[in-house]
Motif scaffolding. Structure first.
Motif, mmCIF file in Angstrom:
data_model
loop_
_atom_site.group_PDB
_atom_site.id
_atom_site.type_symbol
_atom_site.label_atom_id
_atom_site.label_comp_id
_atom_site.label_asym_id
_atom_site.label_seq_id
_atom_site.Cartn_x
_atom_site.Cartn_y
_atom_site.Cartn_z
ATOM 1 N N ALA A 71 0.873 -1.238 0.258
ATOM 2 C CA ALA A 71 -0.320 -0.006 -0.087
ATOM 3 C C ALA A 71 0.811 0.992 -0.667
ATOM 4 O O ALA A 71 1.080 2.172 -0.278
ATOM 5 C CB ALA A 71 -0.837 -0.093 1.377
ATOM 6 N N GLN A 72 1.736 1.335 1.296
ATOM 7 C CA GLN A 72 2.942 2.481 0.506
ATOM 8 C C GLN A 72 3.058 3.066 -0.608
ATOM 9 O O GLN A 72 3.196 4.187 -0.520
ATOM 10 C CB GLN A 72 3.776 2.051 2.060
ATOM 11 N N TYR A 73 3.630 1.669 -1.087
ATOM 12 C CA TYR A 73 4.423 1.508 -2.375
ATOM 13 C C TYR A 73 3.560 2.755 -3.838
ATOM 14 O O TYR A 73 3.888 3.148 -3.943
ATOM 15 C CB TYR A 73 5.134 0.480 -2.959
ATOM 16 N N ARG A 74 2.470 1.520 -3.005
ATOM 17 C CA ARG A 74 0.939 2.233 -4.505
ATOM 18 C C ARG A 74 1.193 3.817 -4.301
ATOM 19 O O ARG A 74 0.753 4.342 -5.175
ATOM 20 C CB ARG A 74 -0.035 1.434 -4.075
ATOM 21 N N ILE A 75 0.865 3.838 -2.834
ATOM 22 C CA ILE A 75 0.528 5.406 -3.049
ATOM 23 C C ILE A 75 1.739 6.756 -3.128
ATOM 24 O O ILE A 75 1.755 7.623 -3.733
ATOM 25 C CB ILE A 75 0.545 5.886 -1.053
ATOM 26 N N GLY A 76 3.137 5.890 -2.663
ATOM 27 C CA GLY A 76 4.548 6.713 -3.046
ATOM 28 C C GLY A 76 4.086 6.637 -4.838
ATOM 29 O O GLY A 76 4.663 7.790 -5.143
ATOM 30 N N PHE A 121 -6.762 1.045 3.210
ATOM 31 C CA PHE A 121 -6.268 0.011 4.168
ATOM 32 C C PHE A 121 -4.997 0.096 4.595
ATOM 33 O O PHE A 121 -5.280 -0.156 6.140
ATOM 34 C CB PHE A 121 -5.203 -0.777 2.925
ATOM 35 N N LEU A 122 -4.621 1.189 5.278
ATOM 36 C CA LEU A 122 -3.660 1.615 5.552
ATOM 37 C C LEU A 122 -4.110 1.931 7.114
ATOM 38 O O LEU A 122 -3.937 2.404 8.050
ATOM 39 C CB LEU A 122 -2.973 2.707 5.221
ATOM 40 N N GLN A 123 -5.607 3.218 7.101
ATOM 41 C CA GLN A 123 -6.095 4.179 8.074
ATOM 42 C C GLN A 123 -7.184 3.195 8.949
ATOM 43 O O GLN A 123 -7.485 3.556 10.312
ATOM 44 C CB GLN A 123 -7.150 5.334 7.211
ATOM 45 N N GLN A 124 -7.221 1.889 8.544
ATOM 46 C CA GLN A 124 -8.210 0.647 9.068
ATOM 47 C C GLN A 124 -7.848 0.279 10.569
ATOM 48 O O GLN A 124 -6.472 -0.226 10.484
ATOM 49 C CB GLN A 124 -8.572 -0.876 8.021
ATOM 50 N N THR A 166 -4.892 3.980 -5.421
ATOM 51 C CA THR A 166 -4.514 4.388 -3.988
ATOM 52 C C THR A 166 -5.943 4.691 -3.261
ATOM 53 O O THR A 166 -4.885 4.714 -2.156
ATOM 54 C CB THR A 166 -3.419 5.597 -4.819
ATOM 55 N N ALA A 167 -7.058 5.257 -3.718
ATOM 56 C CA ALA A 167 -7.596 5.325 -2.601
ATOM 57 C C ALA A 167 -7.496 4.008 -1.934
ATOM 58 O O ALA A 167 -8.286 3.890 -0.487
ATOM 59 C CB ALA A 167 -8.679 5.925 -3.211
#
Length: 511
Positions: A56-61, A107-110, A101-102
């Motif tokens: 998830a971090q890779y995708r957001i970056g 996922f990271l906020q849960q 990305t959304a």
């Protein structure tokens, strides 16, 4: 009757440190195995979540670079395809990239504990496949274009997108496979447009490059898992260290409480024991000396002497235990004053002379009479000398010789050395002799029985003075005890005490 050892007592109190460590390891292995069995990828839940979190971090970056890449490709396609078609393709790609990305942000906020990792992994796989399909639709622009440069450009774009997809989805291998499949299919579809040898070679090279990126993705996944395992092991070690520190603090607290209880017990019992012991010593001495008349039987006087001697031995033992307790607790107060070390040693030798003559032993003295005074506690210094002389007399056989040396050390301090010609102590028994109530096996067989507290008390008193204690002994060659005092305690080495000087006040005459 079997002997109760310290190990047996420890087992009675609870598991040993090794047993506790083994139990913790077994519990950790069982928990790890249970988590692997409930996991869909064969790893622990913590590892499974961490891999998805990294994805998830890779995708957001990568959101902004992918947007720029899509816009550049759409702008370049204007040279060989309608602008409307390129814009529609770019909008579709940006929509899918934004949706992925959304999902990654959500996922990271849960809460990790409330997440369903299987559902999250399925969403990742589907999202990667849909995004790759969106990129692969670039091939549809070539249906109305016959330019060879356009096919080469699309093939180059598909290879770049494959490299980006496999690297970003490396932590979720199934997502990497799902993302690469549409791209490989689109690259192979280019053969439908041209079957020339050059085109076939380029398509083959492009597909091989995409498979190579997948190989690199698998290696990156293995490296990430290894790094997570290493970090987990490090965290486990830190946890064990924290637990060991907590156990050590608790053990130290209990030891301090036990030491305090021991000190209180000894202080109470010393009074409770000395009160009746003084009466025993007093009345037994009256009976021994026949103060109120002779005994009817001579055996009564012998019994009275034995009672008196046993009482003295018990009193000495109580005093030694109390001295050692105060030294170990750091409550032994030194009343320091200027002393002549040679005089204290000579006084101790004179006091022990009667016992030495009873065993026909001789003293050989090598004492430097020019030694300056020593800053020390007189009672402690006398006890040191008497203890080591008493041991020497005790362990020296009848007719033996005891050598006493008093002089300078190489560092400017002073030393006392007492060497006997007794049975000696084996090297492996020296730590036992230096422990409380410890006695060597050879000494027990050949000498008088003692409490085993003399040398520990001597060492404790020497340490309080900042000095050194050394025991040299070999079987059948005798034993030498060397006590040294630092140069800072020699009076000539001490700096003079500075006194405030007041200059005389001169009267001032008025003009």
């Amino acid at each position: 009757m079997s002997e109760v050892t310290a190990e047996m007592v420890q087992r009675g109190r609870g598991p040993t440190a090794e047993e506790a460590a083994r139990r913790r390891k077994v519990a950790r292995d069982v928990r790890s195995a249970r988590e692997r069995l409930t996991s869909s990828i064969g790893l622990e839940r913590a590892f499974d979540y961490e891999l998805l979190r990294v994805y998830a971090q890779y995708r957001i970056g990568a959101f902004l670079p992918l947007v720029v890449l899509a816009c550049c490709i759409a702008a370049a396609s204007v040279f060989w395809a309608p602008a409307l078609m390129g814009g529609a393709w770019c909008a579709g790609v940006l929509l899918v990239v934004g949706a992925n990305t959304a999902l990654s942000r959500s996922f990271l906020q849960q809460d990790p504990d409330a997440l369903s990792l299987r559902a999250s992994r399925r969403r990742v796989i589907v999202g990667e496949m849909v995004q790759s399909v969106a990129w692969a639709l670039l091939v549809l622009m070539l249906v109305q274009v016959e330019a060879a440069n356009a096919r080469t450009f699309v093939m180059f774009v598909l290879v770049i997108v494959a490299a980006v997809t496999t690297m970003l989805a490396a932590t979720v291998p199934l997502a990497a496979y799902a993302g690469l499949l549409p791209l490989c299919a689109a690259t192979g579809a280019l053969l439908c447009l041209s079957l020339e040898a050059e085109s076939v070679l380029l398509v083959g090279m492009a597909v091989c490059a995409q498979l190579f990126f997948l190989f690199l993705s698998n290696h990156l996944h293995a490296s990430t898992v290894a790094a997570l395992q290493s970090r987990a092991e490090k965290d486990a070690i830190f946890g064990e260290l924290e637990q060991a520190k907590a156990n050590s603090d608790e053990a130290r607290r209990r030891a301090e409480e036990a030491n305090l209880a021991k000190s209180r017990f000894l202080a109470t019992m010393s009074h409770e024991l000395r009160t009746p012991l003084n009466a025993i010593l007093g009345f037994s001495e009256v009976m021994k000396n026949e103060v109120f008349g002779p005994h009817a039987s001579a055996s009564y006087q012998e019994y009275s002497t034995d009672i008196h001697d046993s009482g003295l031995h018990l009193l000495n033992l109580i005093n030694e235990i109390l001295d050692l307790s105060r030294i170990e607790a750091g409550r032994y107060e030194l009343n320091e004053e200027a002393l002549q070390l040679a005089y204290v040693v000579e006084e101790g030798r004179h006091m022990m002379g009667l016992r030495a003559r009873a065993k026909n032993q001789t003293f050989r003295e090598l004492i430097d009479p020019t030694l300056p005074r020593l800053w020390a506690d007189e009672r402690a210094l006398r006890q040191i000398v008497l203890n080591i002389l008493s041991n020497a007399i005790k362990f020296t056989p009848p007719g033996g010789e005891i050598t006493i040396k008093v002089g300078w050390t190489s560092s400017g301090g002073q030393y006392v050395s007492v060497k006997d010609t007794g049975p000696g102590i084996p090297e492996d028994e020296i730590p036992t002799v230096m422990s409380s109530f410890g006695r060597g096996s050879l000494a027990i067989k050949t000498a008088e029985q003692g409490s085993g507290l003399g040398l520990p008390i001597v060492k404790g008193l020497v340490d309080l003075h900042g000095g050194g204690f050394q025991l040299k002994s070999r079987p059948r060659e005798g034993t030498e005890v060397i006590v040294t005092f630092p140069a800072s305690r020699v009076m000539d080495a001490l700096p003079p005490v500075a006194e405030e000087s007041h200059a005389p006040v001169r009267p001032v005459r008025a003009a």
